[in-house]
Write a protein that holds these residues in place. Structure first.
Motif, PDB file in Angstrom:
ATOM      1  N   ASP A  25      -8.061   1.476  -4.061  1.00  0.00           N
ATOM      2  CA  ASP A  25      -9.149   0.532  -4.321  1.00  0.00           C
ATOM      3  C   ASP A  25      -9.419   0.294  -5.801  1.00  0.00           C
ATOM      4  O   ASP A  25     -10.371  -0.417  -6.142  1.00  0.00           O
ATOM      5  N   GLU A  83       0.816  -1.215   0.000  1.00  0.00           N
ATOM      6  CA  GLU A  83       0.000   0.000   0.000  1.00  0.00           C
ATOM      7  C   GLU A  83       0.852   1.269   0.000  1.00  0.00           C
ATOM      8  O   GLU A  83       0.463   2.284  -0.582  1.00  0.00           O
ATOM      9  N   SER A 100     -13.056   3.552 -11.387  1.00  0.00           N
ATOM     10  CA  SER A 100     -12.511   2.488 -10.546  1.00  0.00           C
ATOM     11  C   SER A 100     -11.468   1.643 -11.281  1.00  0.00           C
ATOM     12  O   SER A 100     -10.966   0.663 -10.737  1.00  0.00           O
TER      13      SER A 100
END
Length: 397
Positions: free
Chosen positions: A213, A202, A244
């Motif tokens: 995400d 991350e 996304s």
């Protein structure tokens, strides 16, 4: 044996680029052979720099090369290295066997000279079917130059002790000139200890300015003319309303500026050009991605390619989308580790990405199939041994 190895673009794992020759050299050392590598670099001031890297004696010849060069400058670099490497090779006193790995095809010249002048046998490794690749891509238009290049190719093959091809299609190209028993097919290699599935980093995601995400689609490696990566930008444009999904380009090449120009014209926020990375960082970036794309222009000769990025993607445990209607299409389809899409239809790529995004169980299944294939068939520990077995079985007097 004392083996002299020619590879104009030799790289170690600490450098960006393909490391096949490094790992083959390591396996040759394990088998008791001595290995001297002749390659090019501009990182040293000296015209010729000799150092030992992990047991490999490396002779660096100062000769610049990059994919951003014009065709004329590339040819100049090829010929420059060809002549300089031949000169260095002739100075070496004792060599039992030469290995020359393309591209470019000119890498076969010093091997030929050593055979003709010193009776030293050589093995030629075909990584691309030159000159057919530049011919089909329109880079070799002069018929006289084309015929000379084809004659040179034939001469290299026919004078070799053995030819190792990196794909079934490449081997078929060689079989026009040689009997099958003088050839082997050993594809590019997975590196299961360098690329592997693990928890996503991350901090790396944040460092690169990516969304935590998002569904990440990666193309890594060269961005040359042969890669035809503009269709990926077209697919990204079709999906630009889907915030996304992120498209990641890692690497570079001669078409990078053109690709950036297209994505700026489309005003895309879902495309990221991240630049070049050494293998450790590249492994982290591939791992944090969800799908890997292996892209080439729609030319029959490019269907024979054996791309590093495909085998690294297998190691990383990623679903793979290919767009070459050759052996890589069969590989991903027969092993249920990815899909083929038409390179002339960006909508097919967009549809496959949407499908995978909405079917995480398929992503997982295909990823497991990729990793299993890397571990059982394509890992460097397996294929380097195959390569050395070929060398050891040669009747070298």
């Amino acid at each position: 044996m004392r083996i002299l190895y020619f590879h104009q673009y030799f790289k170690t794992p600490s450098e960006p680029g393909g490391t096949r020759s490094y790992w083959i050299a390591q396996e040759l050392l394990k088998a008791g052979h001595n290995v001297t590598m002749i390659t090019s670099s501009v990182k040293y001031e000296e015209k010729v720099k000799r150092i030992t890297i992990d047991g490999i004696e490396v002779i660096y010849i100062k000769e610049a090369y990059s994919q951003n060069m014009t065709i004329y400058k590339r040819l100049k670099a090829f010929v420059g290295f060809m002549l300089k490497s031949t000169n260095q090779a002739l100075k070496l006193k004792e060599t039992d066997l030469v290995i020359a790995t393309s591209t470019p095809l000119t890498i076969g010249f010093p091997a030929l000279i050593l055979k003709w002048l010193k009776k030293t046998p050589y093995v030629f490794e075909v990584r691309d079917l030159w000159p057919e690749v530049p011919i089909q891509m329109g880079a070799l238009k002069n018929p006289i130059v084309r015929n000379l290049a084809l004659t040179f190719e034939k001469t290299i093959y026919k004078n070799s002790k053995h030819v190792i091809a990196l794909s079934p299609g490449m081997q078929e190209g060689v079989l026009k000139y040689l009997p099958k028993q003088k050839t082997s097919m050993i594809p590019n290699m997975s590196k299961i200890d360098a690329f592997w599935p693990r928890q996503k980093n991350e901090s790396m995601i944040e460092q690169l300015g990516l969304s935590l995400d998002s569904f990440k689609v990666i193309h890594f490696g060269a961005l040359g003319i042969a890669n035809g990566a503009s269709y990926i930008i077209e697919a990204a444009n079709l999906l630009k309303e889907n915030s996304s999904i992120e498209f990641l380009f890692v690497g570079g090449g001669s078409t990078e500026d053109d690709l950036k120009k297209i994505y700026r014209e489309y005003k895309l926020n879902n495309v990221k050009f991240l630049g070049r990375f050494a293998m450790n960082d590249l492994s982290e970036i591939v791992n944090l991605s969800d799908v890997s794309i292996v892209s080439f222009k729609d030319l029959p000769i490019l269907y024979t390619n054996s791309p590093n990025k495909l085998f690294d993607s297998l190691s990383a445990g990623k679903p793979i989308i290919v767009n070459s209607a050759g052996w890589t299409k069969r590989l991903v389809e027969e092993n249920s580790c990815g899909y083929y899409v038409n390179p002339n239809k960006p909508s097919e790529l967009a549809d496959k990405i949407l499908f995978l995004q909405s079917h995480p169980e398929v992503v997982k299944q295909q990823g497991l199939a990729s990793r299993r294939l890397a571990e059982t068939k394509y890992d460097k520990s397996i294929l380097c041994k195959q390569f050395v077995d070929v060398i050891n079985k040669l009747n070298i007097n």
